[in-house]
Each structure stands twice: as structure tokens, then as C-alpha cells.
Design an enzyme around this catalytic site. Sequence first.
Site, PDB file in Angstrom:
ATOM      1  N   CYS A   1       0.331   2.205   6.394  1.00 59.85           N
ATOM      2  CA  CYS A   1       0.564   0.808   6.770  1.00 59.85           C
ATOM      3  C   CYS A   1       0.641  -0.027   5.497  1.00 59.85           C
ATOM      4  O   CYS A   1      -0.029   0.262   4.505  1.00 59.85           O
ATOM      5  CB  CYS A   1      -0.538   0.297   7.695  1.00 59.85           C
ATOM      6  SG  CYS A   1      -2.199   0.351   6.983  1.00 59.85           S
TER       7      CYS A   1
ATOM      8  N   HIS B   1      -8.870   3.830  -1.975  1.00 63.39           N
ATOM      9  CA  HIS B   1      -7.475   3.419  -1.791  1.00 63.39           C
ATOM     10  C   HIS B   1      -7.000   2.641  -3.018  1.00 63.39           C
ATOM     11  O   HIS B   1      -6.960   1.412  -3.005  1.00 63.39           O
ATOM     12  CB  HIS B   1      -7.400   2.569  -0.521  1.00 63.39           C
ATOM     13  CG  HIS B   1      -6.052   2.016  -0.195  1.00 63.39           C
ATOM     14  ND1 HIS B   1      -4.866   2.533  -0.689  1.00 63.39           N
ATOM     15  CD2 HIS B   1      -5.696   0.954   0.603  1.00 63.39           C
ATOM     16  CE1 HIS B   1      -3.852   1.828  -0.201  1.00 63.39           C
ATOM     17  NE2 HIS B   1      -4.323   0.872   0.563  1.00 63.39           N
TER      18      HIS B   1
ATOM     19  N   CYS C   1       0.809  -1.229   0.000  1.00 61.53           N
ATOM     20  CA  CYS C   1       0.000   0.000   0.000  1.00 61.53           C
ATOM     21  C   CYS C   1       0.838   1.275   0.000  1.00 61.53           C
ATOM     22  O   CYS C   1       0.344   2.338  -0.360  1.00 61.53           O
ATOM     23  CB  CYS C   1      -0.938   0.017   1.196  1.00 61.53           C
ATOM     24  SG  CYS C   1      -2.147  -1.331   1.171  1.00 61.53           S
TER      25      CYS C   1
ATOM     26  N   ARG D   1     -19.778   9.359   0.393  1.00 58.86           N
ATOM     27  CA  ARG D   1     -21.231   9.183   0.331  1.00 58.86           C
ATOM     28  C   ARG D   1     -21.873   9.670   1.621  1.00 58.86           C
ATOM     29  O   ARG D   1     -21.207   9.881   2.635  1.00 58.86           O
ATOM     30  CB  ARG D   1     -21.595   7.724   0.075  1.00 58.86           C
ATOM     31  CG  ARG D   1     -21.062   6.752   1.112  1.00 58.86           C
ATOM     32  CD  ARG D   1     -21.419   5.315   0.748  1.00 58.86           C
ATOM     33  NE  ARG D   1     -20.900   4.346   1.704  1.00 58.86           N
ATOM     34  CZ  ARG D   1     -19.718   3.768   1.620  1.00 58.86           C
ATOM     35  NH1 ARG D   1     -18.921   4.057   0.598  1.00 58.86           N
ATOM     36  NH2 ARG D   1     -19.320   2.891   2.533  1.00 58.86           N
TER      37      ARG D   1
ATOM     38  N   GLN E   1      -4.614  -8.779   5.907  1.00 60.69           N
ATOM     39  CA  GLN E   1      -4.868  -7.450   6.440  1.00 60.69           C
ATOM     40  C   GLN E   1      -6.132  -7.427   7.282  1.00 60.69           C
ATOM     41  O   GLN E   1      -6.227  -6.674   8.256  1.00 60.69           O
ATOM     42  CB  GLN E   1      -4.980  -6.449   5.292  1.00 60.69           C
ATOM     43  CG  GLN E   1      -6.071  -6.764   4.294  1.00 60.69           C
ATOM     44  CD  GLN E   1      -6.190  -5.722   3.210  1.00 60.69           C
ATOM     45  OE1 GLN E   1      -6.011  -4.540   3.457  1.00 60.69           O
ATOM     46  NE2 GLN E   1      -6.497  -6.151   2.006  1.00 60.69           N
TER      47      GLN E   1
ATOM     48  N   GLY F   1       1.361  -4.099   3.582  1.00 63.58           N
ATOM     49  CA  GLY F   1       1.431  -5.540   3.681  1.00 63.58           C
ATOM     50  C   GLY F   1       2.835  -5.987   4.038  1.00 63.58           C
ATOM     51  O   GLY F   1       3.813  -5.433   3.549  1.00 63.58           O
TER      52      GLY F   1
ATOM     53  N   SER G   1     -11.100   0.709   3.883  1.00 66.63           N
ATOM     54  CA  SER G   1     -10.903   1.530   2.690  1.00 66.63           C
ATOM     55  C   SER G   1     -11.653   0.928   1.512  1.00 66.63           C
ATOM     56  O   SER G   1     -11.907  -0.277   1.460  1.00 66.63           O
ATOM     57  CB  SER G   1      -9.410   1.629   2.373  1.00 66.63           C
ATOM     58  OG  SER G   1      -8.848   0.332   2.225  1.00 66.63           O
TER      59      SER G   1
END
Length: 383
Positions: free
Chosen positions: A368, A338, A89, A212, A157, A370, A237
Site C-alpha cells: 500500500c 519499514h 512506500c 521483539r 495514513q 501514499g 510498522s
Amino acid sequence: MPEAYVVDAIRTPVGKRGGALSEIHSADLGAGVLRSLLDRNPVDPGEVDDVVFGCVDAIGPQAGNIARTAWLAAGYPEHVPGVTVDRQCGSSQQAIHFASQAIMSGTADLVVAGGVQNMSKIPIAAAMTAGREYGFDTPFAGSSGWEHRYGKQEVSQFRGAEMIAERWDIGREDMERFALESHTRARHALSTGRFDREIVPVDGHTLDEGPRTTTLEKMATLPTLIEGGRLTAALASQISDGASSTLLASDAAVREHGLTPRARIHHISARGSDPIFMLSAPIPATKHALKRAGLSIEDMDVIEINEAFAPVVLAWMKELDADPAKVNINGGAIALGHPLGATGAKLFASLLCELERTQGRYGLQTICEGGGTANVTIIERLG
């Protein structure tokens, strides 16, 4: 040590899964943001020393070094190289770090760093599941060294986020209030034009599709991701598509090309933590970065921490004693999405623009990743 200056940072709007950007080839998404970056700045593309792009799940249209493919798809010179980075990420944040290091070392003067991801076409973890065809159920199964150290327990995750919520005693209602605030801040930012400087249009699309209108009551009706867990889809996310890019320059390049830097790279670093908890590394990484930079969390005027899951940010704020009013001021990935490989440079663009809007001095970004790692970037606004 030479300075690395931030000349510009932009991003596409973030498309939701199956949304406005979903049918665009990843190379063309990347090419579009590259063209926009260089159109905005008086730089000859042939003078660029390197193109460093983040991308996760680099298979199919994202395989074959997407940084290079996107540059060529943009119509730019063949002699300019490109390299693709995968730090999960944080891939495009690491791309910015590599670009900065090249400039600081004196081995490059002008580097483009960014990232791209089309999650609609290439689902999350596709590169991991692709190995099943060759007899590898996961990247870890069958490794004697890994299994000796961590056993055969689940590595994901989702499990990591649940473990963080449990360890830091973060309840579902607290996470839902945080998620609601993310949407509220993002909708306000969109309605007041706060993203206008950082977003470049893609096929006429200019608005992030994720934010939203929701309520605590609606979120409370959602099932948890695992039986007996605390997390729901509303606390994670969003799956997204998008691209981002940043132009970094040395002092010599700034003078030669007549550029006006918007910020300077003050600090870059990365740290690792427990790979099973996976998403807790921003905590030790931020503490390490602040110590190395000789700064405190109070010195940071704007903070961007990726909202992979609500407990990641909430645990980080508890440990760092960070002011929530400075964190993800315009919402985060829970609302805005994301696009994995693009997120690092996307957050960087938001960090830079918000520092300018508020006239702050220092901005901090962390993500953060993986494998249990985290990057930290600190920039200082100029002007």
C-alpha cells in the site's frame, strides 16, 4: 516480449530508529548494498545500463538523486546513470518494475534496482512538512482541484488505517493477535537463519533490530493513536533505516555474463484506489494483477504484503480469501520494520529467498502506498 530475469536480490539488516544504522549517510547505506550486490555476481559495473532507486522524503542527505549519489559513493563508473523513484512506500518495488520494463522493452540489458531510507535522520513526511517554510501547510491545501474533489479533510495514513479497520470491522484484539504473530514469525526466521542469504552486513551488523518479545497483555495496555480509535503503536510498522538492491538481466546479459537467474518477472502492474482510505489499494491491485496474469490467489506459494498497519493486511486477506499460512511467512513490517524507500526491494529479496526455501513456483508482492496506490509483482522461481 523479452524476459526480465532476477539474478540476485539482497538487503541490509533493518535498523530501528536511533539504532545501528542511524548514523550512516543514506548515500553510504545505498553504496554498501550496491557493492555487496556486484561483489556477489560476475558483472562488470561499467556494463550496468541504469541504477533505479526508491527513496521517500528526498531532502538533505537523500536529495539530489540518491540513486546516482549512492552509485558514485560506491566508487563505480561515472558513465552509468541513476534515477530516483518516489511512489511512497512502494518506491523500490516500482524501481524493480521500471527496471523490468526497460529489459522487457529491449532498451536495457542489465539494471540495478533498489532503494534506501534513513528515517532516523530524515523523519517520515519530512518532505511534506518542509513546504511549510514556503507557505504550504500540506501538499493538498490550496489546490482548488483537490479541494473540489476531496474537500479539506485530513489526508493521512493513520486516518486511512483507522477507516480500513472500521469498514472491514477488524477489532483491536484481532489486530493484536496478528501483530504478535508477526513478531513470533520474525524471531523464528532470525533464529533459524532464514534471512541469511538475503542480508548483507553493514559495519559488522547482520541482524534485524525490530523483532521483539511481546504479549497480548502488553499490547492491550497501549493507548490508541487517536481517541476512540482502534490502532496503537503496536499495530503499525516500525520506523527504520536500511537499503536494498536487485540485479535484473535480459536473456542476452545472462548469456554474456555467465549469470544464473533465480527467477523471472511474471507480472508487474499498479492500481489506484481512494486516496483518503489511502491504504486499501492492494485489494483492487491484486485482483487486477491476478486477472491479467491468468492466475489465482491459490496459485501463489509465497505472498509478501507490507504490514504498514495490521488492518491493511487483514482486510486484504479477507477480500482475497488468502491463506494466512502463505502470507508474510517470516513476519512483516510490524516486527521487521519499514525503511520506506527500501521496503519494496527488501520484501522482494525475502519473497525470492522464501520461494527457494519452500521450493514454491509463484510469489506475489504488494504494498500500500501514499496517495492510494499499490504495486503488485508476481515472480516465477527458476531451477
